[in-house]
Design a protein around this motif. Structure first.
Motif, PDB file in Angstrom:
ATOM      1  N   TRP A  35      50.097  34.315  44.509  1.00  0.00           N
ATOM      2  CA  TRP A  35      50.271  35.851  43.932  1.00  0.00           C
ATOM      3  C   TRP A  35      49.764  36.381  42.834  1.00  0.00           C
ATOM      4  O   TRP A  35      48.967  37.288  43.049  1.00  0.00           O
ATOM      5  CB  TRP A  35      51.742  35.991  44.215  1.00  0.00           C
ATOM      6  N   TYR A  36      49.808  35.675  41.658  1.00  0.00           N
ATOM      7  CA  TYR A  36      49.187  36.257  40.396  1.00  0.00           C
ATOM      8  C   TYR A  36      47.696  36.063  40.477  1.00  0.00           C
ATOM      9  O   TYR A  36      47.185  37.124  40.139  1.00  0.00           O
ATOM     10  CB  TYR A  36      49.706  35.082  39.490  1.00  0.00           C
ATOM     11  N   GLN A  37      47.233  34.927  41.188  1.00  0.00           N
ATOM     12  CA  GLN A  37      45.576  34.778  41.321  1.00  0.00           C
ATOM     13  C   GLN A  37      45.206  35.874  41.930  1.00  0.00           C
ATOM     14  O   GLN A  37      44.151  36.367  41.809  1.00  0.00           O
ATOM     15  CB  GLN A  37      45.335  33.419  41.935  1.00  0.00           C
ATOM     16  N   ALA A  38      45.876  36.635  42.982  1.00  0.00           N
ATOM     17  CA  ALA A  38      45.216  37.591  43.882  1.00  0.00           C
ATOM     18  C   ALA A  38      45.211  38.944  43.175  1.00  0.00           C
ATOM     19  O   ALA A  38      44.774  39.887  43.783  1.00  0.00           O
ATOM     20  CB  ALA A  38      46.296  37.640  45.296  1.00  0.00           C
ATOM     21  N   LEU A  39      46.203  39.035  42.226  1.00  0.00           N
ATOM     22  CA  LEU A  39      46.198  40.166  41.364  1.00  0.00           C
ATOM     23  C   LEU A  39      44.992  40.641  40.714  1.00  0.00           C
ATOM     24  O   LEU A  39      44.034  39.923  40.271  1.00  0.00           O
ATOM     25  CB  LEU A  39      47.251  40.238  40.295  1.00  0.00           C
ATOM     26  N   LYS A  40      44.521  41.966  40.758  1.00  0.00           N
ATOM     27  CA  LYS A  40      43.181  42.294  40.066  1.00  0.00           C
ATOM     28  C   LYS A  40      43.594  42.444  38.533  1.00  0.00           C
ATOM     29  O   LYS A  40      44.573  43.074  38.300  1.00  0.00           O
ATOM     30  CB  LYS A  40      42.772  43.686  40.446  1.00  0.00           C
TER      31      LYS A  40
END
Length: 173
Positions: A35-40
């Protein structure tokens, strides 16, 4: 009356354990998975590996600030006040991680970080009553949380709105 030698040792151990407890709880609440890695994220965000060392220094300085204030406090009532404001700040510190990383609500974390920052201002004011050096030791914490708040704001701006159903590996859109 300042703290006697035995009470100082107890204060030192207490401050160290409190700092470690907040660090551990915050660390357990922090999940930099899919989830965090997918954030811009903005290009100016520090690398993920830097956050641990920075927080370690901040927690050490914060524990030392609390210790200096507690040792210099004139009585038990003043020491209780110091413990209460540090306790409230610690709870807010961990809450931010829970909101952002566990509940996946950077928007809620953004509102909460304002309260966290204000609690650091209160810490500085309370500590300054007893130790000028202790108050100055809290300034890096204040600065880092201000930076983190701006980073949080930027992540919300780049990724919001939040609260949509999550899908494996990222954010549902």
């Amino acid at each position: 009356m300042s703290l006697a030698a035995a009470s100082r040792r107890k204060a030192i151990v207490g401050a160290a354990l409190a700092a470690v407890a907040v660090a551990v709880l915050g660390g357990l609440a922090t999940d930099i998975g899919p989830w965090y890695q997918a954030l811009k994220k903005p290009s100016w965000q520090p690398p993920d590996w830097l956050f641990g060392p920075v927080w370690t220094v901040i927690f050490a300085l914060t524990a030392l600030a609390g210790l200096k204030a507690a040792i210099a406090a004139p009585d038990a009532a003043a020491r209780r006040t110091i413990v209460k404001v540090f306790g409230a700040n610690a709870a807010l510190n961990v809450l931010w991680s829970l909101l952002f990383f566990r509940l996946h609500r950077p928007d809620w974390a953004l509102a909460e970080v304002v309260v966290l920052w204000l609690s650091i201002v209160v810490l500085i004011v309370v500590v300054a009553r007893h130790s000028a050096l202790g108050a100055w030791l809290l300034v890096p914490y204040l600065g880092w949380v201000a930076f983190a708040a701006f980073l949080n704001y930027t992540i919300v701006a780049l990724n919001g709105p939040f609260g949509a159903p999550m899908v494996a590996g990222g954010i549902a859109r």
